[in-house]
Design an enzyme around this catalytic site. Structure first.
Site, PDB file in Angstrom:
ATOM      1  N   CYS A 132       0.838  -1.217   0.000  1.00  0.00           N
ATOM      2  CA  CYS A 132       0.000   0.000   0.000  1.00  0.00           C
ATOM      3  C   CYS A 132       0.863   1.254   0.000  1.00  0.00           C
ATOM      4  CB  CYS A 132      -0.895   0.027   1.246  1.00  0.00           C
ATOM      5  SG  CYS A 132      -2.048  -1.319   1.343  1.00  0.00           S
TER       6      CYS A 132
HETATM    7  N1  SAJ Z   1       6.696   2.190   8.871  1.00  0.00           N
HETATM    8  C1  SAJ Z   1       7.754   2.949   9.350  1.00  0.00           C
HETATM    9  N2  SAJ Z   1       7.501   3.866  10.323  1.00  0.00           N
HETATM   10  C2  SAJ Z   1       6.243   4.062  10.842  1.00  0.00           C
HETATM   11  C3  SAJ Z   1       5.184   3.273  10.323  1.00  0.00           C
HETATM   12  C4  SAJ Z   1       5.433   2.351   9.342  1.00  0.00           C
HETATM   13  O1  SAJ Z   1       8.887   2.798   8.909  1.00  0.00           O
HETATM   14  O2  SAJ Z   1       6.080   4.897  11.725  1.00  0.00           O
HETATM   15  C5  SAJ Z   1       6.948   1.230   7.792  1.00  0.00           C
HETATM   16  C6  SAJ Z   1       6.553  -0.189   8.145  1.00  0.00           C
HETATM   17  O3  SAJ Z   1       7.617  -0.877   8.754  1.00  0.00           O
HETATM   18  C7  SAJ Z   1       6.205  -0.769   6.773  1.00  0.00           C
HETATM   19  C8  SAJ Z   1       5.678   0.438   6.006  1.00  0.00           C
HETATM   20  O4  SAJ Z   1       6.138   1.593   6.701  1.00  0.00           O
HETATM   21  O5  SAJ Z   1       7.357  -1.248   6.142  1.00  0.00           O
HETATM   22  C9  SAJ Z   1       4.161   0.492   5.929  1.00  0.00           C
HETATM   23  O6  SAJ Z   1       3.698   0.312   7.210  1.00  0.00           O
HETATM   24  P1  SAJ Z   1       2.154   0.634   7.630  1.00  0.00           P
HETATM   25  O7  SAJ Z   1       2.097   0.657   9.124  1.00  0.00           O
HETATM   26  O8  SAJ Z   1       1.667   1.812   6.906  1.00  0.00           O
HETATM   27  O9  SAJ Z   1       1.377  -0.682   7.224  1.00  0.00           O
HETATM   28  P2  SAJ Z   1       0.699  -1.093   5.854  1.00  0.00           P
HETATM   29  O10 SAJ Z   1       1.556  -0.924   4.684  1.00  0.00           O
HETATM   30  O11 SAJ Z   1       0.125  -2.433   6.119  1.00  0.00           O
HETATM   31  O12 SAJ Z   1      -0.449  -0.024   5.704  1.00  0.00           O
HETATM   32  C10 SAJ Z   1      -1.768  -0.395   5.995  1.00  0.00           C
HETATM   33  C11 SAJ Z   1      -2.600   0.620   5.262  1.00  0.00           C
HETATM   34  N3  SAJ Z   1      -3.975   0.207   5.213  1.00  0.00           N
HETATM   35  C12 SAJ Z   1      -4.669   0.459   4.092  1.00  0.00           C
HETATM   36  O13 SAJ Z   1      -4.179   0.938   3.110  1.00  0.00           O
HETATM   37  C13 SAJ Z   1      -6.085   0.083   4.119  1.00  0.00           C
HETATM   38  C14 SAJ Z   1      -2.526   1.961   5.966  1.00  0.00           C
HETATM   39  O14 SAJ Z   1      -3.522   2.844   5.417  1.00  0.00           O
HETATM   40  C15 SAJ Z   1      -2.776   1.802   7.424  1.00  0.00           C
HETATM   41  O15 SAJ Z   1      -2.747   3.084   8.046  1.00  0.00           O
HETATM   42  C16 SAJ Z   1      -1.688   0.923   7.984  1.00  0.00           C
HETATM   43  O16 SAJ Z   1      -1.912  -0.373   7.402  1.00  0.00           O
HETATM   44  C17 SAJ Z   1      -1.760   0.830   9.481  1.00  0.00           C
HETATM   45  O17 SAJ Z   1      -2.075   1.875  10.115  1.00  0.00           O
HETATM   46  O18 SAJ Z   1      -1.416  -0.230   9.994  1.00  0.00           O
END
Ligand code: SAJ
Length: 448
Positions: free
Chosen positions: A286
């Site tokens: 995403c």
């Molecule tokens: N990450 C960081 N620092 C942070 C947060 C995340 O480096 O502070 C990294 C994670 O390790 C990962 C990437 O970013 O590699 C994405 O992480 P994510 O927490 O955004 O998780 P995703 O990719 O699963 O995003 C999903 C998304 N859901 C949808 O699109 C419906 C996102 O919108 C959500 O906000 C997110 O999950 C969530 O909050 O868990």
């Protein structure tokens, strides 16, 4: 326009009124095209609400697994699939001609990027063509796949109008972004508000009425492109803020400040601040992908979406920053990356999930291998990784390795099963990209 005789009066009901009545009285069938991490939970919620669902997928093995009561999605259990089957309300199939028998169609197919970083709309186009081949008067079609603003009205609508339909009169069309967060047990398909933007108000009304049966909250907006941009803004918000956190790590590093301590302190501000954290890079299907759909679309307006580009530039530079930190750590022990034995802990793109798509761990492993390191990785969620067409690796169980035999351990994804204190006590060097070693003091720990 249908009509029927009621006594001395002829009552005419429009196509809209007929479909609306069917939806409101739960006398309708839903078709879900694409039975992945979005489509299958949607199937489950509607079947659980007592609504018949036909699940369509081009992958026969998925249909076979579902028919046999087996799930292939982390968030849907075998038991949930079996309950769907036992209800008699779920029909998984590869036969798209059955589309003419359903009343509402939800498209939940992938929208990845091509290698050129341009949107790959092939799955959406294929699904839309299958639907257009069987679509009939009185149906509602809803696109859920994350996509650039304008997709619903510029790509799908003309395909249906070419069949002679008038959107909003005899066929209805809307966009409603999926908000499935794999592995999130707090926020599920059912309790995450559903944004809905119809081509016309009637389209919006029908789509909201549909979702109201299975999802707690619907959020109508004025158009499909508004709903399309809502989703891209949500995920661009994350990409940009994660990039800001990553740049703070680079800044703090130069200032001799522990960026994690700094962010935790900033996070005590009860208003006007939302903590994001640095990491080894941006993984997942995403966050690294969705913003590119927006920046790509804006090129057609000759507009440079600068924040998106800058965030991508910073986030994609983080794996190299991790490799540089490994080099510095080894160098301080008079060692080189070349010839070093390096253990990578965690390759999934985030903790406690089994998804490695776009994971920065892959880039880190490739860079270290190119520099001559001998790499071993452990990730109990990811048994194998494909580094190239010909190069793959298998996960090594942690209890079969001697951590002290490695020149450096790199914590890339902090799964819950890792005993950090135990790892630090055994390791000659630890490069920590997730603040996993918070509270542990050791000269052999290097944080990004
Ligand atoms: N990450 C960081 N620092 C942070 C947060 C995340 O480096 O502070 C990294 C994670 O390790 C990962 C990437 O970013 O590699 C994405 O992480 P994510 O927490 O955004 O998780 P995703 O990719 O699963 O995003 C999903 C998304 N859901 C949808 O699109 C419906 C996102 O919108 C959500 O906000 C997110 O999950 C969530 O909050 O868990």
């Amino acid at each position: 326009m249908e009509s029927f005789i009621l006594g001395i009066m002829t009552v005419q009901t429009s196509t809209f009124e007929s479909l609306q009545a069917g939806i409101q009285t739960k006398q309708f069938t839903l078709g879900v095209v694409g039975l992945g991490y979005v489509g299958l939970p949607l199937v489950f919620e509607f079947v659980s609400s007592g609504i018949p669902v036909v699940g369509f997928d081009v992958n026969q093995s998925k249909i076979d697994q579902l028919s046999q009561g087996a799930s292939y999605i982390q968030d849907i259990s075998n038991d949930q699939v079996q309950r769907c089957n036992a209800s008699g309300l779920f029909t998984p199939t590869t036969d798209f001609s059955i589309l003419k028998t359903v009343d509402v169609i939800s498209i939940c197919v992938p929208t990845p990027l091509r290698k050129t970083k341009d949107p790959d709309m092939s799955f959406v186009v294929s699904a839309a063509k299958s639907i257009a081949a069987h679509v009939r008067k009185g149906q509602l079609v809803i696109l859920e796949s994350t996509t650039y603003p304008g997709t619903t009205e510029e790509l799908l609508q003309p395909m249906f109008e070419a069949k002679g339909f008038t959107i909003g009169e005899d066929l209805f069309l809307a966009f409603s972004p999926e908000r499935v967060d794999p592995g999130n047990t707090t926020y599920t398909t059912k309790n995450t508000p559903k944004v809905v933007g119809g081509v016309t108000q009637k389209c919006t009304t029908l789509a909201c009425s549909t979702y109201a049966h299975a999802i707690d909250t619907t959020v109508p907006v004025s158009s499909p492109r508004t709903a399309e941009l809502v989703k891209l803004y949500e995920n661009t918000f994350r990409s940009v803020n994660i990039a800001m956190a990553n740049e703070m790590a680079l800044i703090a590093n130069k200032l001799g400040i522990d960026v994690w301590e700094m962010i935790d302190a900033a996070g005590t501000k009860p208003f006007g601040f939302m903590p994001f954290y640095p990491g080894p890079g941006l993984g997942g299907h995403c966050i690294p992908i969705d913003p590119s759909y927006l920046s790509w679309k804006m090129k057609s307006f000759n507009y440079d979406a600068r924040f998106i580009g800058l965030a991508e530039q910073i986030n994609t530079s983080m794996p190299s920053h991790v490799v540089k930190t490994v080099g510095i750590a080894l160098n301080n022990q008079k060692k080189a990356i070349n010839g070093a034995r390096i253990l990578i802990l965690g390759v999934a793109y985030k903790a406690n999930i089994n998804d490695v798509r776009e994971s920065p761990a892959l880039d880190i492993i490739k860079q270290l291998s190119t520099l001559g390191a001998a790499i071993t990785y452990n990730d109990d969620f990811i048994p194998n990784i494909q580094l190239s067409k010909t190069d793959s690796m298998a996960s090594t169980p942690l209890n079969t390795v001697e951590i002290q035999a490695f020149d450096c351990v790199v914590m890339v994804t902090q799964h819950s099963y890792y005993n950090i204190t135990d790892i630090v006590n055994q390791a000659s060097l630890v490069v920590d990209t997730r603040n996993a070693t918070k509270g542990i003091a050791s000269p052999n720990i290097y944080k990004i």
